[in-house]
Structures are given as C-alpha cells and as structure tokens.
Design a protein around this motif. Structure first.
Motif, PDB file in Angstrom:
ATOM      1  N   LEU A 155       0.808  -1.217   0.000  1.00 41.30           N
ATOM      2  CA  LEU A 155       0.000   0.000   0.000  1.00 41.30           C
ATOM      3  C   LEU A 155       0.842   1.269   0.000  1.00 41.30           C
ATOM      4  O   LEU A 155       0.307   2.366  -0.169  1.00 41.30           O
ATOM      5  CB  LEU A 155      -0.926   0.024   1.226  1.00 41.30           C
ATOM      6  CG  LEU A 155      -2.004  -1.060   1.305  1.00 41.30           C
ATOM      7  CD1 LEU A 155      -2.796  -0.924   2.591  1.00 41.30           C
ATOM      8  CD2 LEU A 155      -2.922  -0.966   0.092  1.00 41.30           C
ATOM      9  N   PHE A 156       2.177   1.124   0.202  1.00 42.76           N
ATOM     10  CA  PHE A 156       3.005   2.297   0.411  1.00 42.76           C
ATOM     11  C   PHE A 156       4.186   2.330  -0.565  1.00 42.76           C
ATOM     12  O   PHE A 156       4.730   1.295  -0.940  1.00 42.76           O
ATOM     13  CB  PHE A 156       3.546   2.322   1.845  1.00 42.76           C
ATOM     14  CG  PHE A 156       2.468   2.365   2.898  1.00 42.76           C
ATOM     15  CD1 PHE A 156       1.909   3.566   3.299  1.00 42.76           C
ATOM     16  CD2 PHE A 156       2.002   1.188   3.475  1.00 42.76           C
ATOM     17  CE1 PHE A 156       0.916   3.602   4.254  1.00 42.76           C
ATOM     18  CE2 PHE A 156       1.006   1.206   4.434  1.00 42.76           C
ATOM     19  CZ  PHE A 156       0.457   2.426   4.832  1.00 42.76           C
ATOM     20  N   ASP A 157       4.558   3.562  -0.947  1.00 39.78           N
ATOM     21  CA  ASP A 157       5.804   3.797  -1.667  1.00 39.78           C
ATOM     22  C   ASP A 157       6.860   4.228  -0.657  1.00 39.78           C
ATOM     23  O   ASP A 157       6.549   4.933   0.315  1.00 39.78           O
ATOM     24  CB  ASP A 157       5.625   4.906  -2.711  1.00 39.78           C
ATOM     25  CG  ASP A 157       4.664   4.511  -3.811  1.00 39.78           C
ATOM     26  OD1 ASP A 157       4.711   3.355  -4.238  1.00 39.78           O
ATOM     27  OD2 ASP A 157       3.870   5.371  -4.247  1.00 39.78           O
ATOM     28  N   THR A 158       8.103   3.821  -0.873  1.00 45.81           N
ATOM     29  CA  THR A 158       9.177   4.156   0.064  1.00 45.81           C
ATOM     30  C   THR A 158      10.423   4.624  -0.690  1.00 45.81           C
ATOM     31  O   THR A 158      10.626   4.280  -1.858  1.00 45.81           O
ATOM     32  CB  THR A 158       9.557   2.945   0.941  1.00 45.81           C
ATOM     33  OG1 THR A 158      10.078   1.908   0.089  1.00 45.81           O
ATOM     34  CG2 THR A 158       8.354   2.424   1.703  1.00 45.81           C
ATOM     35  N   ARG A 270       4.996   7.144   1.598  1.00 42.49           N
ATOM     36  CA  ARG A 270       3.721   7.764   1.233  1.00 42.49           C
ATOM     37  C   ARG A 270       2.722   6.658   0.891  1.00 42.49           C
ATOM     38  O   ARG A 270       3.108   5.549   0.509  1.00 42.49           O
ATOM     39  CB  ARG A 270       3.862   8.708   0.043  1.00 42.49           C
ATOM     40  CG  ARG A 270       4.131   8.011  -1.283  1.00 42.49           C
ATOM     41  CD  ARG A 270       4.080   8.986  -2.444  1.00 42.49           C
ATOM     42  NE  ARG A 270       4.308   8.297  -3.721  1.00 42.49           N
ATOM     43  CZ  ARG A 270       4.313   8.889  -4.915  1.00 42.49           C
ATOM     44  NH1 ARG A 270       4.093  10.193  -4.992  1.00 42.49           N
ATOM     45  NH2 ARG A 270       4.517   8.200  -6.016  1.00 42.49           N
ATOM     46  N   LEU A 271       1.464   6.969   1.046  1.00 44.65           N
ATOM     47  CA  LEU A 271       0.401   6.043   0.686  1.00 44.65           C
ATOM     48  C   LEU A 271       0.199   6.054  -0.823  1.00 44.65           C
ATOM     49  O   LEU A 271       0.144   7.126  -1.438  1.00 44.65           O
ATOM     50  CB  LEU A 271      -0.904   6.443   1.379  1.00 44.65           C
ATOM     51  CG  LEU A 271      -2.129   5.559   1.133  1.00 44.65           C
ATOM     52  CD1 LEU A 271      -1.931   4.194   1.790  1.00 44.65           C
ATOM     53  CD2 LEU A 271      -3.385   6.237   1.663  1.00 44.65           C
ATOM     54  N   GLN A 272       0.114   4.891  -1.427  1.00 40.72           N
ATOM     55  CA  GLN A 272      -0.169   4.818  -2.857  1.00 40.72           C
ATOM     56  C   GLN A 272      -1.610   5.246  -3.118  1.00 40.72           C
ATOM     57  O   GLN A 272      -2.517   4.839  -2.402  1.00 40.72           O
ATOM     58  CB  GLN A 272       0.044   3.395  -3.378  1.00 40.72           C
ATOM     59  CG  GLN A 272       1.484   2.929  -3.351  1.00 40.72           C
ATOM     60  CD  GLN A 272       1.644   1.529  -3.903  1.00 40.72           C
ATOM     61  OE1 GLN A 272       0.677   0.871  -4.253  1.00 40.72           O
ATOM     62  NE2 GLN A 272       2.880   1.053  -3.975  1.00 40.72           N
ATOM     63  N   GLN A 273      -1.798   6.102  -4.133  1.00 32.79           N
ATOM     64  CA  GLN A 273      -3.133   6.584  -4.487  1.00 32.79           C
ATOM     65  C   GLN A 273      -3.278   6.579  -6.000  1.00 32.79           C
ATOM     66  O   GLN A 273      -2.308   6.835  -6.728  1.00 32.79           O
ATOM     67  CB  GLN A 273      -3.355   8.006  -3.969  1.00 32.79           C
ATOM     68  CG  GLN A 273      -3.237   8.139  -2.455  1.00 32.79           C
ATOM     69  CD  GLN A 273      -3.446   9.568  -2.000  1.00 32.79           C
ATOM     70  OE1 GLN A 273      -4.526  10.135  -2.151  1.00 32.79           O
ATOM     71  NE2 GLN A 273      -2.399  10.162  -1.443  1.00 32.79           N
ATOM     72  N   THR A 274      -4.497   6.321  -6.460  1.00 31.72           N
ATOM     73  CA  THR A 274      -4.755   6.332  -7.902  1.00 31.72           C
ATOM     74  C   THR A 274      -4.551   7.720  -8.474  1.00 31.72           C
ATOM     75  O   THR A 274      -3.937   7.896  -9.529  1.00 31.72           O
ATOM     76  CB  THR A 274      -6.193   5.858  -8.186  1.00 31.72           C
ATOM     77  OG1 THR A 274      -6.371   4.561  -7.624  1.00 31.72           O
ATOM     78  CG2 THR A 274      -6.456   5.808  -9.679  1.00 31.72           C
ATOM     79  N   MET A 276      -2.862  11.233  -7.419  1.00 29.17           N
ATOM     80  CA  MET A 276      -1.975  11.848  -6.450  1.00 29.17           C
ATOM     81  C   MET A 276      -2.036  13.365  -6.587  1.00 29.17           C
ATOM     82  O   MET A 276      -1.892  13.894  -7.702  1.00 29.17           O
ATOM     83  CB  MET A 276      -0.542  11.370  -6.678  1.00 29.17           C
ATOM     84  CG  MET A 276       0.435  11.798  -5.592  1.00 29.17           C
ATOM     85  SD  MET A 276       0.144  10.975  -4.013  1.00 29.17           S
ATOM     86  CE  MET A 276       0.478   9.254  -4.447  1.00 29.17           C
ATOM     87  N   TRP A 284       7.398  14.366  -3.588  1.00 30.40           N
ATOM     88  CA  TRP A 284       7.981  13.022  -3.689  1.00 30.40           C
ATOM     89  C   TRP A 284       9.127  13.004  -4.695  1.00 30.40           C
ATOM     90  O   TRP A 284      10.153  12.356  -4.469  1.00 30.40           O
ATOM     91  CB  TRP A 284       6.908  12.029  -4.080  1.00 30.40           C
ATOM     92  CG  TRP A 284       7.356  10.597  -3.987  1.00 30.40           C
ATOM     93  CD1 TRP A 284       7.634   9.755  -5.018  1.00 30.40           C
ATOM     94  CD2 TRP A 284       7.587   9.852  -2.792  1.00 30.40           C
ATOM     95  NE1 TRP A 284       8.013   8.534  -4.553  1.00 30.40           N
ATOM     96  CE2 TRP A 284       8.000   8.547  -3.189  1.00 30.40           C
ATOM     97  CE3 TRP A 284       7.481  10.142  -1.445  1.00 30.40           C
ATOM     98  CZ2 TRP A 284       8.304   7.562  -2.264  1.00 30.40           C
ATOM     99  CZ3 TRP A 284       7.794   9.151  -0.523  1.00 30.40           C
ATOM    100  CH2 TRP A 284       8.198   7.882  -0.937  1.00 30.40           C
TER     101      TRP A 284
END
Length: 298
Positions: A155-158, A270-274, A276, A284
C-alpha cells in the motif's frame, strides 16, 4: 457578462462565419448568436454588422474585441499563475516522523523549500505504527520512519534516505576508553540516559545488552531528545543514540562505535493513491533525489 461571450466574439472575428465559430467554441450556432446578442444588450451597443451572414464588426465592436482579447489573455495568464503557485510556489504538506529522525527534518524542509519556496509544513512526532495509521487516514502525506516496519501488502511507496547507525555519546567530563569501539560491558558501567523502552531504537539497545549479558546503569529514560541532549552535553550522563539523533553541537561530544546493533533503513513513506495531488507528487520527486547515507554515519 460571461467570459464565454467574449470567447464567442473572438472566435467569430477569427473565422468570420457563425457556424465555424460555433463549432470552434463547442456550442450550437443559435447559442453563439444568442450570446453575442446578450453581450450587445448588456453593453448597449451594436457589435456586429448583420444581415443573413457575418459582415464584420462595427467600430464599437472592434473596441470591444480588443478588450475581449486582453481579458481572455489575462484570464489564461491567471490560470497559469495559479497552477504554478499550486505546483511550485506554495501549498501545505503534513509529515509524520519518529523521534530519532528529528534532526533530519531541517534538511528535508530545506530541500523541499528550495523547489517550493512558500511551502507550509506541519510536523507530527509519533511512532512508526501511528505514522502508517495517519497515512492510511490521509491525516499526513509523508512519513519518516524505519522502512522494515512497512507492511507487505504493497500500500506504500518508500525511498531510503540512510541506514541508521547507533553510537555511544558522552560529554568531555565522562571518561571513555581511548578506542574507536566500546564494549557493552564498559557501557554498562556508565551512567546512561536512554530513549523510552517503547521506542524501537531503544529495543535494539536492550537486545544488545541482553545478548552481552550486561545489566546497564540507566539513570534516565525519556522520549524527549532535547532532555537527553542537555544531560549529555552537561556530562551528567552518557547516551546511545542514532547518529541522526545526536545534538547539533555533537562536535564537542566523545563518540564511540558499537557492535552487534542492527542498521535498519530509514526513509520517507507515502500512501499509494490512484490520483496523487500535484503538490504531493512534486514533493515526492524532490525527496527521491535525496541520499543522506554519508551524513548520518561515523
């Protein structure tokens, strides 16, 4: 008066034909004609020479056309300026950080504001678990934490900023061995101030003491780095902290390297979102270019 009426007038002058002007504006010919008539009615003048076809603009119409072009151009510039301001010049972003990374935040903010000068930043200090919760709830946009704490569901990008390195730190008034490394047996005899046991950074230290069979002499436990810094700089206590959590005046401290401690990756999340938000995407992009590996190691 509506801006679309001015756009109708500009298109009509360009195409010199009602049907083609209407097609360009994406409206029907009757709608375009009605819009121009409404403009004439509001201004109280005749703008177009009419019969069954377009016969050009009246003298008053030419003056209105000049104002229409300037107005539409100014609106276009305003929209570009607003987009620029939203994307580059300002906006607001909330970041959650774990306590040992507080010294990293000024560098992050400096990097962000170099590209987004009027950026407003809100900082919340909390645990890694709370950072993940606040990201999921959209209470913050970014987190600064241990990356091995990220759940595996994707669910997250790092992005890794550095590997955490702990050191023993003490003021000049506390005697340390004249070696580059310090054993856990020696550290256990020092008056220590440490972060609270609930903090993961502290849990690494407790595990190392247990493995060495040493019971440390702990005189202060706190979640306030400022308090630890004060006690250590005054030579009342020694401490074990990540390099990134040492006080700004760390140059006057004695430091020794430690053995058998993990070096987890610390980075931004950050939270992945369709979809952004533009500001979050820009931030980012900036953070992904940062690398603090050499800044927080000894």
């Amino acid at each position: 008066m509506f801006l679309r009426q001015l756009s109708y007038l500009i298109a009509l002058d360009k195409y010199r034909h009602f049907s083609r002007a209407a097609e360009h504006c994406g409206v029907s010919q009757p709608a375009l004609s009605a819009g121009i008539r409404q403009l004439e009615s509001e201004l109280g003048i005749t703008i177009i020479n009419r019969n069954r076809r377009f016969n050009g603009l009246t003298e008053e119409g030419q003056r209105v056309l000049a104002w229409a072009r300037q107005t539409v151009s100014d609106l276009s510039n305003l929209r570009q300026e607003a987009a620029f301001a939203q994307d580059v010049a300002g906006g607001s972003i909330a970041i959650g950080i774990m306590p040992p990374t507080m010294q990293v935040i000024p560098l992050l903010i400096e990097s962000l504001r170099a590209a987004i000068p009027a950026l407003h930043v809100s900082i919340t200090v909390c645990s890694s678990a709370e950072i993940l919760h606040q990201l999921r709830e959209h209470q913050i946009q970014l987190g600064l934490m241990y990356l091995d704490q990220i759940p595996p569901e994707g669910l997250f990008d790092t992005h890794v900023l550095y590997q955490e390195q702990h050191v023993l730190a003490a003021g000049e008034g506390i005697t340390l061995p004249h070696t580059r490394h310090c054993s856990w047996e020696t550290i256990g005899q020092l008056p220590l101030g440490l972060l609270n046991p609930q903090m993961r950074s502290r849990q690494f230290i407790d595990a190392a003491f247990r493995e060495a069979g040493v019971k440390p002499h702990i005189m202060l436990e706190t979640n306030a780095l400022e308090l630890l810094h004060t006690e250590v700089l005054a030579s009342r206590l020694a401490t074990i902290l990540p390099v990134a959590a040492l006080p700004e005046r760390s140059g006057i401290l004695q430091t020794r390297l430690l053995e058998n401690l993990p070096t987890p990756d610390v980075g931004v999340v950050r939270l992945q979102q369709t979809i952004m938000p533009t500001l979050s995407m820009r931030a980012w992009e900036i953070l992904q270019k940062l690398d603090f590996h050499h800044s927080y190691s000894i």
